[in-house]
Design an enzyme around this catalytic site. Structure first.
Site, PDB file in Angstrom:
ATOM      1  N   HIS A   1       1.886   1.730  -8.320  1.00 14.40           N
ATOM      2  CA  HIS A   1       1.076   2.928  -8.572  1.00 14.40           C
ATOM      3  C   HIS A   1       0.039   2.705  -9.666  1.00 14.40           C
ATOM      4  O   HIS A   1      -0.333   3.652 -10.383  1.00 14.40           O
ATOM      5  CB  HIS A   1       1.957   4.124  -8.968  1.00 14.40           C
ATOM      6  CG  HIS A   1       2.955   4.533  -7.937  1.00 14.40           C
ATOM      7  ND1 HIS A   1       3.990   5.412  -8.218  1.00 14.40           N
ATOM      8  CD2 HIS A   1       3.110   4.194  -6.634  1.00 14.40           C
ATOM      9  CE1 HIS A   1       4.722   5.598  -7.140  1.00 14.40           C
ATOM     10  NE2 HIS A   1       4.219   4.865  -6.151  1.00 14.40           N
TER      11      HIS A   1
ATOM     12  N   LEU B   1       0.881  -1.171   0.000  1.00 14.40           N
ATOM     13  CA  LEU B   1       0.000   0.000   0.000  1.00 14.40           C
ATOM     14  C   LEU B   1       0.919   1.221   0.000  1.00 14.40           C
ATOM     15  O   LEU B   1       1.794   1.353   0.861  1.00 14.40           O
ATOM     16  CB  LEU B   1      -0.905   0.013   1.240  1.00 14.40           C
ATOM     17  CG  LEU B   1      -2.111   0.959   1.196  1.00 14.40           C
ATOM     18  CD1 LEU B   1      -3.065   0.570   0.067  1.00 14.40           C
ATOM     19  CD2 LEU B   1      -2.859   0.949   2.519  1.00 14.40           C
ATOM     20  N   ASP B   2       0.749   2.093  -0.991  1.00 15.25           N
ATOM     21  CA  ASP B   2       1.614   3.262  -1.103  1.00 15.25           C
ATOM     22  C   ASP B   2       1.579   4.099   0.169  1.00 15.25           C
ATOM     23  O   ASP B   2       0.551   4.178   0.852  1.00 15.25           O
ATOM     24  CB  ASP B   2       1.165   4.159  -2.265  1.00 15.25           C
ATOM     25  CG  ASP B   2       1.361   3.516  -3.622  1.00 15.25           C
ATOM     26  OD1 ASP B   2       2.104   2.523  -3.699  1.00 15.25           O
ATOM     27  OD2 ASP B   2       0.753   4.012  -4.592  1.00 15.25           O
ATOM     28  N   LYS B   3       2.682   4.745   0.456  1.00 14.21           N
ATOM     29  CA  LYS B   3       2.768   5.647   1.606  1.00 14.21           C
ATOM     30  C   LYS B   3       1.652   6.686   1.567  1.00 14.21           C
ATOM     31  O   LYS B   3       1.036   7.005   2.584  1.00 14.21           O
ATOM     32  CB  LYS B   3       4.138   6.336   1.617  1.00 14.21           C
ATOM     33  CG  LYS B   3       4.306   7.386   2.697  1.00 14.21           C
ATOM     34  CD  LYS B   3       5.676   8.052   2.600  1.00 14.21           C
ATOM     35  CE  LYS B   3       5.836   9.146   3.659  1.00 14.21           C
ATOM     36  NZ  LYS B   3       7.166   9.794   3.583  1.00 14.21           N
TER      37      LYS B   3
ATOM     38  N   THR C   1      -1.274   6.535   0.218  1.00 15.80           N
ATOM     39  CA  THR C   1      -2.627   5.979   0.233  1.00 15.80           C
ATOM     40  C   THR C   1      -3.016   5.553   1.640  1.00 15.80           C
ATOM     41  O   THR C   1      -2.232   4.935   2.357  1.00 15.80           O
ATOM     42  CB  THR C   1      -2.709   4.758  -0.699  1.00 15.80           C
ATOM     43  OG1 THR C   1      -2.286   5.140  -2.007  1.00 15.80           O
ATOM     44  CG2 THR C   1      -4.124   4.206  -0.764  1.00 15.80           C
TER      45      THR C   1
END
Length: 252
Positions: free
Chosen positions: A173, A71-73, A75
């Site tokens: 992404h 999970l992206d930073k 998000t």
């Protein structure tokens, strides 16, 4: 609701079992690779201070807290963490077999038209490189692989589109890159979106996050017979306020 007290903030625990837990990650917090300051480090420290929580999940100190997926930073939202090797393998196998379904809520710039033929879900199919791109070349450099992102338009405001998104593949992404390629980047996306719009929202309305939230995770639990969906109780307040009030000007 159970929460993990990190000393800096409270991390909501959405589901829990022996060897695993699902939490609601805040935006701006990296999942790992930032020793003592990332989600896994903070969760581990918080669990060790909470005897009741520690007894429920039976964390293996030698394994610690590890993410089963990315999970992206930037998000926020739902993420599955394993606290022993057995549960890490159990859930990793489901991801590798594509048995786990992830859905997101996002706010996009502009008006994304609904799919033709009045079907509820559309699909973005632009191929993407393994390495992340940027606002000028979101496809990324090098060879590109097939990708699929499903989207459903939920609602429109004056300047934005609220969408539900389901990942069918898992490139870096992917949602953010596909949204950019559609002509409707995710609001607040410093990498793929408009710098002017980002600065405007920060300066005038203190909107300083990516408008992307991982909302649900559907998976088979160790003691379950059918897949179960775990979801966050709501989308973050900043996202709700932005869409409901639509107080910003649409800038590109």
């Amino acid at each position: 609701m159970i929460t993990i007290d990190t000393g800096q903030f409270q991390i909501p625990v959405l589901a829990i079992g022996k060897g695993w837990l699902v939490v609601d990650k805040p935006a701006g917090l990296t999942v790992h690779n930032a020793s003592s300051q990332d989600l896994c480090s903070l969760a581990s420290a918080g669990i060790q201070k909470d005897a009741t929580l520690q007894a429920q999940i039976v964390m293996d100190p030698g394994f610690g807290v590890n993410p089963v997926h990315r999970l992206d930073k930037e998000t926020s939202g739902i993420i599955l963490l394993a606290v022993n090797r057995e549960m890490f393998r159990f859930f990793s196998n489901q991801f590798e077999s594509r048995l786990i379904k992830k859905q997101y809520t996002a706010i996009l710039h502009g008006r994304l038209e609904k799919p033709e033929d009045n079907v509820p879900w559309g699909t973005w199919r632009w191929p993407l490189a393994e390495t992340a791109g940027g606002r000028h070349h979101p496809e990324g450099a090098g060879s590109r692989k097939a990708c699929q992102t499903r989207y459903q338009v939920v609602d429109y405001s004056a300047h934005y589109t609220l969408v539900e998104i389901e990942l069918l593949t898992g490139r870096t992404h992917q949602i953010r890159r596909h949204a950019k390629l559609s002509g409707h980047p995710v609001v607040g996306d410093a990498r793929y979106g408009s710098v002017r719009a980002i600065n405007y929202l920060r300066r005038n309305y203190a909107f300083d996050r990516l408008a992307l939230h991982a909302r649900t995770l559907t998976m088979q639990l160790p003691d379950g017979k059918t897949p179960e969906t775990i979801e966050t109780t709501t989308i973050p307040a900043q996202m709700q306020d932005l869409f409901q009030n639509d107080f910003s000007a649409y800038l590109t």
